[in-house]
Structure formats: structure tokens, C-alpha cells
Design a protein around this motif. Sequence first.
Motif, PDB file in Angstrom:
ATOM      1  N   VAL A   1       0.860  -1.177   0.000  1.00 54.47           N
ATOM      2  CA  VAL A   1       0.000   0.000   0.000  1.00 54.47           C
ATOM      3  C   VAL A   1       0.899   1.230   0.000  1.00 54.47           C
ATOM      4  O   VAL A   1       1.709   1.418   0.910  1.00 54.47           O
ATOM      5  CB  VAL A   1      -0.915   0.025   1.238  1.00 54.47           C
ATOM      6  CG1 VAL A   1      -1.781   1.291   1.229  1.00 54.47           C
ATOM      7  CG2 VAL A   1      -1.796  -1.226   1.271  1.00 54.47           C
ATOM      8  N   VAL A   2       0.772   2.060  -1.044  1.00 50.03           N
ATOM      9  CA  VAL A   2       1.635   3.224  -1.203  1.00 50.03           C
ATOM     10  C   VAL A   2       0.842   4.483  -0.883  1.00 50.03           C
ATOM     11  O   VAL A   2      -0.195   4.748  -1.489  1.00 50.03           O
ATOM     12  CB  VAL A   2       2.206   3.308  -2.635  1.00 50.03           C
ATOM     13  CG1 VAL A   2       3.148   4.504  -2.765  1.00 50.03           C
ATOM     14  CG2 VAL A   2       2.919   2.016  -3.002  1.00 50.03           C
ATOM     15  N   GLY A   3       1.325   5.282   0.069  1.00 51.07           N
ATOM     16  CA  GLY A   3       0.653   6.511   0.454  1.00 51.07           C
ATOM     17  C   GLY A   3       0.525   6.610   1.960  1.00 51.07           C
ATOM     18  O   GLY A   3       0.609   5.603   2.670  1.00 51.07           O
TER      19      GLY A   3
ATOM     20  N   LEU B   1       6.511  -1.684   7.646  1.00 51.34           N
ATOM     21  CA  LEU B   1       6.641  -0.288   7.220  1.00 51.34           C
ATOM     22  C   LEU B   1       7.967  -0.076   6.513  1.00 51.34           C
ATOM     23  O   LEU B   1       9.032  -0.368   7.050  1.00 51.34           O
ATOM     24  CB  LEU B   1       6.549   0.642   8.432  1.00 51.34           C
ATOM     25  CG  LEU B   1       6.818   2.133   8.181  1.00 51.34           C
ATOM     26  CD1 LEU B   1       5.803   2.710   7.200  1.00 51.34           C
ATOM     27  CD2 LEU B   1       6.802   2.908   9.495  1.00 51.34           C
ATOM     28  N   VAL B   2       7.894   0.425   5.285  1.00 45.61           N
ATOM     29  CA  VAL B   2       9.088   0.792   4.516  1.00 45.61           C
ATOM     30  C   VAL B   2       9.029   2.290   4.281  1.00 45.61           C
ATOM     31  O   VAL B   2       8.181   2.784   3.541  1.00 45.61           O
ATOM     32  CB  VAL B   2       9.159   0.038   3.176  1.00 45.61           C
ATOM     33  CG1 VAL B   2      10.375   0.496   2.375  1.00 45.61           C
ATOM     34  CG2 VAL B   2       9.198  -1.463   3.399  1.00 45.61           C
ATOM     35  N   SER B   3       9.903   3.036   4.922  1.00 45.46           N
ATOM     36  CA  SER B   3       9.889   4.492   4.816  1.00 45.46           C
ATOM     37  C   SER B   3      11.033   4.993   3.945  1.00 45.46           C
ATOM     38  O   SER B   3      11.894   4.220   3.509  1.00 45.46           O
ATOM     39  CB  SER B   3       9.975   5.112   6.216  1.00 45.46           C
ATOM     40  OG  SER B   3      11.143   4.693   6.881  1.00 45.46           O
ATOM     41  N   SER B   4      11.022   6.296   3.686  1.00 42.25           N
ATOM     42  CA  SER B   4      12.035   6.935   2.832  1.00 42.25           C
ATOM     43  C   SER B   4      12.129   6.250   1.474  1.00 42.25           C
ATOM     44  O   SER B   4      13.214   6.109   0.901  1.00 42.25           O
ATOM     45  CB  SER B   4      13.407   6.918   3.530  1.00 42.25           C
ATOM     46  OG  SER B   4      13.362   7.586   4.759  1.00 42.25           O
ATOM     47  N   PHE B   5      10.984   5.827   0.959  1.00 44.72           N
ATOM     48  CA  PHE B   5      10.955   5.088  -0.307  1.00 44.72           C
ATOM     49  C   PHE B   5      10.269   5.937  -1.363  1.00 44.72           C
ATOM     50  O   PHE B   5       9.085   6.244  -1.272  1.00 44.72           O
ATOM     51  CB  PHE B   5      10.204   3.776  -0.127  1.00 44.72           C
ATOM     52  CG  PHE B   5      10.362   2.807  -1.276  1.00 44.72           C
ATOM     53  CD1 PHE B   5      11.266   1.762  -1.199  1.00 44.72           C
ATOM     54  CD2 PHE B   5       9.590   2.943  -2.426  1.00 44.72           C
ATOM     55  CE1 PHE B   5      11.401   0.866  -2.248  1.00 44.72           C
ATOM     56  CE2 PHE B   5       9.722   2.058  -3.477  1.00 44.72           C
ATOM     57  CZ  PHE B   5      10.633   1.011  -3.390  1.00 44.72           C
TER      58      PHE B   5
ATOM     59  N   TYR C   1       3.705  13.492   5.746  1.00 47.25           N
ATOM     60  CA  TYR C   1       4.924  12.764   5.469  1.00 47.25           C
ATOM     61  C   TYR C   1       6.092  13.218   6.322  1.00 47.25           C
ATOM     62  O   TYR C   1       7.183  12.711   6.209  1.00 47.25           O
ATOM     63  CB  TYR C   1       5.300  12.925   3.985  1.00 47.25           C
ATOM     64  CG  TYR C   1       4.384  12.147   3.126  1.00 47.25           C
ATOM     65  CD1 TYR C   1       4.672  10.844   2.762  1.00 47.25           C
ATOM     66  CD2 TYR C   1       3.181  12.689   2.726  1.00 47.25           C
ATOM     67  CE1 TYR C   1       3.797  10.120   1.998  1.00 47.25           C
ATOM     68  CE2 TYR C   1       2.305  11.960   1.967  1.00 47.25           C
ATOM     69  CZ  TYR C   1       2.616  10.673   1.591  1.00 47.25           C
ATOM     70  OH  TYR C   1       1.748   9.952   0.833  1.00 47.25           O
ATOM     71  N   GLY C   2       5.861  14.197   7.164  1.00 44.48           N
ATOM     72  CA  GLY C   2       6.928  14.623   8.041  1.00 44.48           C
ATOM     73  C   GLY C   2       7.934  15.502   7.330  1.00 44.48           C
ATOM     74  O   GLY C   2       8.037  16.681   7.593  1.00 44.48           O
ATOM     75  N   ASP C   3       8.672  14.964   6.380  1.00 42.25           N
ATOM     76  CA  ASP C   3       9.713  15.751   5.722  1.00 42.25           C
ATOM     77  C   ASP C   3       9.527  15.798   4.223  1.00 42.25           C
ATOM     78  O   ASP C   3      10.421  16.138   3.487  1.00 42.25           O
ATOM     79  CB  ASP C   3      11.093  15.157   6.038  1.00 42.25           C
ATOM     80  CG  ASP C   3      11.242  13.732   5.529  1.00 42.25           C
ATOM     81  OD1 ASP C   3      10.246  13.186   5.018  1.00 42.25           O
ATOM     82  OD2 ASP C   3      12.351  13.182   5.643  1.00 42.25           O
ATOM     83  N   SER C   4       8.361  15.450   3.745  1.00 48.01           N
ATOM     84  CA  SER C   4       8.167  15.366   2.301  1.00 48.01           C
ATOM     85  C   SER C   4       6.952  16.159   1.891  1.00 48.01           C
ATOM     86  O   SER C   4       5.837  15.723   2.020  1.00 48.01           O
ATOM     87  CB  SER C   4       7.995  13.907   1.879  1.00 48.01           C
ATOM     88  OG  SER C   4       7.727  13.832   0.505  1.00 48.01           O
TER      89      SER C   4
ATOM     90  N   VAL D   1       4.267   1.432   2.176  1.00 53.05           N
ATOM     91  CA  VAL D   1       5.368   2.146   1.538  1.00 53.05           C
ATOM     92  C   VAL D   1       5.106   3.646   1.587  1.00 53.05           C
ATOM     93  O   VAL D   1       4.085   4.133   1.066  1.00 53.05           O
ATOM     94  CB  VAL D   1       5.537   1.690   0.071  1.00 53.05           C
ATOM     95  CG1 VAL D   1       6.702   2.418  -0.585  1.00 53.05           C
ATOM     96  CG2 VAL D   1       5.733   0.180  -0.001  1.00 53.05           C
ATOM     97  N   VAL D   2       6.009   4.393   2.221  1.00 51.18           N
ATOM     98  CA  VAL D   2       5.852   5.839   2.343  1.00 51.18           C
ATOM     99  C   VAL D   2       7.161   6.544   1.993  1.00 51.18           C
ATOM    100  O   VAL D   2       8.235   5.963   2.078  1.00 51.18           O
ATOM    101  CB  VAL D   2       5.423   6.240   3.768  1.00 51.18           C
ATOM    102  CG1 VAL D   2       4.053   5.685   4.087  1.00 51.18           C
ATOM    103  CG2 VAL D   2       6.440   5.785   4.792  1.00 51.18           C
TER     104      VAL D   2
END
Length: 460
Positions: free
Chosen positions: A195-197, A263-267, A409-412, A224-225
Amino acid sequence: MVTEPVVVIGAGPVGLAAAAHLAERGVEFLVLESGPSVAAAIDEWRHVKLFSPWRYDIDSAARRLLEASDWLEPDLDELPTGGDLIDDYLAPLAKTLADNVRYGAEVVAVTRVGYDRIRTAGRETSPFLLRLADGDEVLASAVIDAAGTWRRPNVLGASGIPARGEGDVADAISHALPDVFGRDRERFAGRRTAVVGAGHSAATTLLELGELVDHEPGTEVVWVVRGTDQARTYGGGDGDELPARGALGTRLKRLVQSGRVELVSSFRTESMARTADGRVALTAGDQQVVADTVVNSTGFRPDHDMVGELRLDLDPILGSTRALAPLIDPNQHSCGTVPPHGVDELQHPEPGYYAVGAKSYGRAPTFLLATGYEQARSVVAALAGDWEAARDVQLNLPETGVCSSNLAYGDSADESAGGCCGPAPVSVEAPVSRGLATGITGGLLTVIDAEPTTQSGCCN
């Protein structure tokens, strides 16, 4: 003199609200809905529960029309599903509007009769011309565009354009808010889903998939975020004015901590391709995520192509009107901090054309259904010549929750939140139920999973 009706594009909640206000003011109108029935876009997520109760989901003029019929008002403290919203509100409302609503009427272009975008002299006295997909044409004195954004999802590529190979794996990409426990179950049961977003639509899907993990052996879920900090995605918790919206974030956080969702971050997705065993690989630098199905929950964008021959003053970043952009900027605002606005902020250089609802917000994921209702009321008052009422804009929105891309997204700051927003004050210890919650960001929705008796929503 122009004598044609006002044409409303879209028979969703905001479009029908505009129609109700037009009917109440005695203004001739026609609603064009591309689907076979009322609110066709919402019908695709009728299994999802809103996170705002009925009292926030019903437009004032629509209520007055319905009260004059045999309509039975729902319990105002209950949280409706998308299906409830259609069956118990929008379908009865459309019935009161009768022959003024036309189905199977997809608008593919809007212009002025005899005028392209360049020609000026006499322009304002020429009626609008709307061309439909079947070749039919309709004339209008004014156009209220409530088409929403549901049919225009954002791409998965992190740079705003499709990832390399994204089109080649389109059959493995699911639209936001799939019916995990209903019609789409076989697509996810016993399989691996990415799931992307990071918006509420993503959260809703993740919560349903997390429950599916407990019922279907072999089911795997990866989230995926792009950002590194999901604190804002988890929402306002007990500080949220809408309990279901807060419960969404609380449950999602618990789901990730339990390990049922990876959770896969910074992707930031750069490319997508088939693997040797027929799955899909998403690649970002030296990172890779492999799944059977990818759910695109990255948000939506408006279709301005169909009004390309009109004179629009669009903000170069958001795609809203230039005047509205600073009021809804997701870098500065959540859905609950958007100031009241109406016809003045929605005007374009093309007199008589107004985009309302989710489409009016362009790519900003901060839209609330209550905002759309007030937009519709203000615009219709102006079209009826009642400028005092048009400019008396009143709006009281719930605060907190995730409604902006870079807050989510915190930093995005460049990734859409995929939904409207979501506050929330209730943290629930009970197991996740099948009840979902969503905020209707006009055509865009944000959804959350919460107990059937504790949902509430930002976009409604």
C-alpha cells in the motif's frame, strides 16, 4: 440574452447540494452525471464508513427539500457508509430533483459557443457549450463543476510522473479503497500487498488488510511511504475532535508495532517491473519492495483538460484558483484550519464557471465535505444575484488530523496524503472491526477503519 439553465457537473454530494440550492432559489438547472446512477464514484467505495456522523453529511438546502418529501432522517449521531450516504440521502435527494438530473452524461469538454480561449469581444454574453462523450451538446448560462477527482489518481512515481514501467504493470495496481472483505478479497487473501501513500485512504486499506492477515494464511502487507516520520499520519489521537479519525491513527500505529504490517519508509518509487515469478517490484535507489498487488493511495488530481478553452486563473502549484491556494496550502494548513471561503475565492476570469468540491482544491488533500457544501451555497447565491448571502460565508471545521502532504509525510512536502484529513479523539482497545471511516475530499476521500459506533470524519 442567455436563457439556458445552470449546468452542474457531477451528481455527488457537492453537486447535488448545488442543485438543491438552485432549486430552492428557483433557478433553472440541469445536473449531468457521468455514471449510471447518483454518486457513481462513491458507489465504488460504498463499503467504507465515513468518520463524520450524519449531522455533518447533509447539506442545509438538501435537508429542506427532503423534509418536504417522505424522507426518513437517519440517526444524526450514526456514522454512515458510502452506501448509506447514497441510499439514505443522495438517492432520495436526486429523486426530489427528478428530471433535472441526467445520468450517463459524461462531460468531455466545456467552452463558449463560438469562442475559443483567445477571442474576447462579446464573450460574456455567449452561453457555455458542454460536449458529452456520446457527442450530444448542452448549453448553459453558467457551469458549476463538481466533477471531483476520483477518476484521476496520482501516479506512483515519486517525481510526479509515472515511474518507469508503471504502465506496464497497470493490471497489478489497485485503485484506492479496494473492498478487501468483499468483491476484491481474492486479490488480497493469501497474497502480498504493498500500500503506497500516507493518507487516510491508505490507513483504511492497511487496517482492513491487517485484519485479513489474521483470517487468511499467507497474507502479507507492506506499507510504503516517502517520509521518515509517521507521527502526523497517526493523527491527533485523543486530541482529535472527530473520534473515528483519531481512532484510525491509533489503530494503524498499533498494527505497525505488532508486525502485521511492515513499514518501509524513505521510499521514493523510481521504477516498477515484473519479477520472474510474475509479481511486481518497486525500486527506489538500492531499495526494492516486491508484492503481488500495489494499492495506489497517493491521492488524486483534477482534470482541467476538459475546460482547457475557458479562461482559468489556476495556481501553478496546487491547480486551485490563485485566490484559494494560500487558504488551503497543505504546507501551511490542515483540513481543520482552512479559512471560510466562497464565491470570491472560487472565481475565474471566465465569468460563470466555478469549480466546487474536491476539484476546487486541485491537488491539495485538505478538502472537507462541509467546505464543499458552503462553497455550493455561496456560488448559487451569487448566480441568483444575492451577493450579500454569497459573501456571508460561515464555516466551523474540526481541527487536528492529517490533511496536508508534508504534514502527513513529516519531511516530504511533495507527496499527496491521499485523502482529506482526519482528527480524532478516541483510542480504542477492542479488535479492529470491519467498519471503515472516510472523509470525502470531494472526489477524493480519506478513509479510516474504526468501530461502527465511533467513526467520524474530516471530509464530512
